[in-house]
Design a protein around this motif. Structure first.
Motif, PDB file in Angstrom:
ATOM      1  N   MET A   1      24.628  17.702   0.194  1.00  0.00           N
ATOM      2  CA  MET A   1      23.390  17.193   1.023  1.00  0.00           C
ATOM      3  C   MET A   1      22.288  18.370   0.916  1.00  0.00           C
ATOM      4  O   MET A   1      22.547  19.626   0.880  1.00  0.00           O
ATOM      5  N   SER A   2      21.064  17.948   1.223  1.00  0.00           N
ATOM      6  CA  SER A   2      20.142  18.999   1.086  1.00  0.00           C
ATOM      7  C   SER A   2      19.559  19.599   2.520  1.00  0.00           C
ATOM      8  O   SER A   2      20.092  19.119   3.442  1.00  0.00           O
ATOM      9  N   LEU A   3      18.947  20.718   2.524  1.00  0.00           N
ATOM     10  CA  LEU A   3      18.600  21.337   3.562  1.00  0.00           C
ATOM     11  C   LEU A   3      17.716  20.535   4.585  1.00  0.00           C
ATOM     12  O   LEU A   3      16.782  19.796   3.805  1.00  0.00           O
ATOM     13  N   ARG A   4      17.831  20.339   5.748  1.00  0.00           N
ATOM     14  CA  ARG A   4      17.241  19.422   6.755  1.00  0.00           C
ATOM     15  C   ARG A   4      15.585  19.929   7.298  1.00  0.00           C
ATOM     16  O   ARG A   4      15.820  21.075   7.546  1.00  0.00           O
ATOM     17  N   PHE A   5      14.560  19.160   7.063  1.00  0.00           N
ATOM     18  CA  PHE A   5      13.367  19.642   7.649  1.00  0.00           C
ATOM     19  C   PHE A   5      13.328  19.650   9.211  1.00  0.00           C
ATOM     20  O   PHE A   5      13.648  18.759   9.707  1.00  0.00           O
ATOM     21  N   PRO A   6      12.836  20.556   9.705  1.00  0.00           N
ATOM     22  CA  PRO A   6      12.902  20.746  11.050  1.00  0.00           C
ATOM     23  C   PRO A   6      11.450  19.990  11.655  1.00  0.00           C
ATOM     24  O   PRO A   6      10.453  19.987  11.130  1.00  0.00           O
ATOM     25  N   PHE A   7      11.783  18.879  12.687  1.00  0.00           N
ATOM     26  CA  PHE A   7      10.727  18.079  12.870  1.00  0.00           C
ATOM     27  C   PHE A   7      10.851  17.861  14.414  1.00  0.00           C
ATOM     28  O   PHE A   7      11.315  17.417  14.989  1.00  0.00           O
ATOM     29  N   PHE A   8       9.657  18.701  14.842  1.00  0.00           N
ATOM     30  CA  PHE A   8       9.494  18.625  16.443  1.00  0.00           C
ATOM     31  C   PHE A   8       8.735  17.310  16.984  1.00  0.00           C
ATOM     32  O   PHE A   8       7.426  17.225  16.298  1.00  0.00           O
ATOM     33  N   VAL A   9       9.106  16.602  17.908  1.00  0.00           N
ATOM     34  CA  VAL A   9       8.282  15.473  18.347  1.00  0.00           C
ATOM     35  C   VAL A   9       8.363  15.434  19.907  1.00  0.00           C
ATOM     36  O   VAL A   9       9.352  16.005  20.535  1.00  0.00           O
ATOM     37  N   ASP A  10       7.321  15.085  20.453  1.00  0.00           N
ATOM     38  CA  ASP A  10       7.165  14.720  21.933  1.00  0.00           C
ATOM     39  C   ASP A  10       7.883  13.598  22.326  1.00  0.00           C
ATOM     40  O   ASP A  10       7.562  12.543  21.795  1.00  0.00           O
ATOM     41  N   LEU A  11       8.766  13.858  23.103  1.00  0.00           N
ATOM     42  CA  LEU A  11       9.708  12.614  23.394  1.00  0.00           C
ATOM     43  C   LEU A  11       9.263  12.195  24.806  1.00  0.00           C
ATOM     44  O   LEU A  11       9.974  11.038  25.637  1.00  0.00           O
ATOM     45  N   SER A  12       8.288  12.679  25.525  1.00  0.00           N
ATOM     46  CA  SER A  12       7.894  12.380  26.895  1.00  0.00           C
ATOM     47  C   SER A  12       7.659  10.868  27.195  1.00  0.00           C
ATOM     48  O   SER A  12       6.913  10.163  26.467  1.00  0.00           O
ATOM     49  N   GLY A  13       8.803  10.312  27.731  1.00  0.00           N
ATOM     50  CA  GLY A  13       8.661   8.850  28.214  1.00  0.00           C
ATOM     51  C   GLY A  13       8.953   7.768  27.314  1.00  0.00           C
ATOM     52  O   GLY A  13       9.063   6.475  27.386  1.00  0.00           O
ATOM     53  N   LYS A  14       9.393   8.354  26.040  1.00  0.00           N
ATOM     54  CA  LYS A  14       9.805   7.522  24.892  1.00  0.00           C
ATOM     55  C   LYS A  14      11.237   6.820  25.148  1.00  0.00           C
ATOM     56  O   LYS A  14      12.114   7.782  25.683  1.00  0.00           O
ATOM     57  N   LYS A  15      11.562   5.580  24.868  1.00  0.00           N
ATOM     58  CA  LYS A  15      12.976   4.965  24.995  1.00  0.00           C
ATOM     59  C   LYS A  15      13.698   5.612  23.883  1.00  0.00           C
ATOM     60  O   LYS A  15      13.614   5.499  22.694  1.00  0.00           O
TER      61      LYS A  15
END
Length: 146
Positions: A1-15
């Motif tokens: 498995m390859s190294l995973r990319f860090p991905f930051f996302v705003d989850l505010s109010g998302k289901k």
């Protein structure tokens, strides 16, 4: 498995839908809630009550991911986890399948938080102990910042 990319996302109010009410599912639900997601756990029962999270007290059913931004399959039933993955694929929903890395569209990092800072640590899935050690070191470093 390859190294995973860090991905930051705003989850505010998302289901966010978590299928499974055991230790892993509730840990994932808590993290998602703490980052502002509107979390629903689908499980016949919960291992412990979790404030601020909706609970649908039944087994997963097709359609449970309607309007979800992301989903987590965290049951001890491979067929259910696979069904969650299949529905997520069909709906374009980001999904984390706890028992099958090949079915994950995203991976949960070890979350490190202090004040208004957040960091995540993820490896390639082969050395969980080293990932935990790195997360502990980062948590300590964040706590020591002025």
């Amino acid at each position: 498995m390859s190294l995973r990319f860090p991905f930051f996302v705003d989850l505010s109010g998302k289901k966010a839908v978590v299928v499974g009410g055991g230790t892993v599912g509730l840990r994932r639900a808590r993290v998602l809630r703490d980052f502002g997601a509107a979390v629903t756990v689908v499980a016949p029962s919960l291992g412990a009550p979790l404030e601020g999270v909706a609970h649908i007290a039944r087994r997963y059913q097709a359609g449970d991911l309607a309007e979800a931004f992301l989903a987590v399959a965290a049951t001890d039933d491979r067929a259910v986890n696979r069904a969650v993955w299949e529905e997520a694929q069909g709906r374009g929903v980001w999904v984390n399948v706890c028992d099958c890395p090949e079915e994950c569209g995203f991976f949960f990092p070890a979350v490190c938080r202090s004040g208004h800072l957040a960091a995540g640590v993820a490896g390639d899935g082969t050395d969980h102990r080293r990932t935990a050690q790195a997360a502990a070191a980062i948590r300590k470093a964040l706590e020591e910042l002025p």
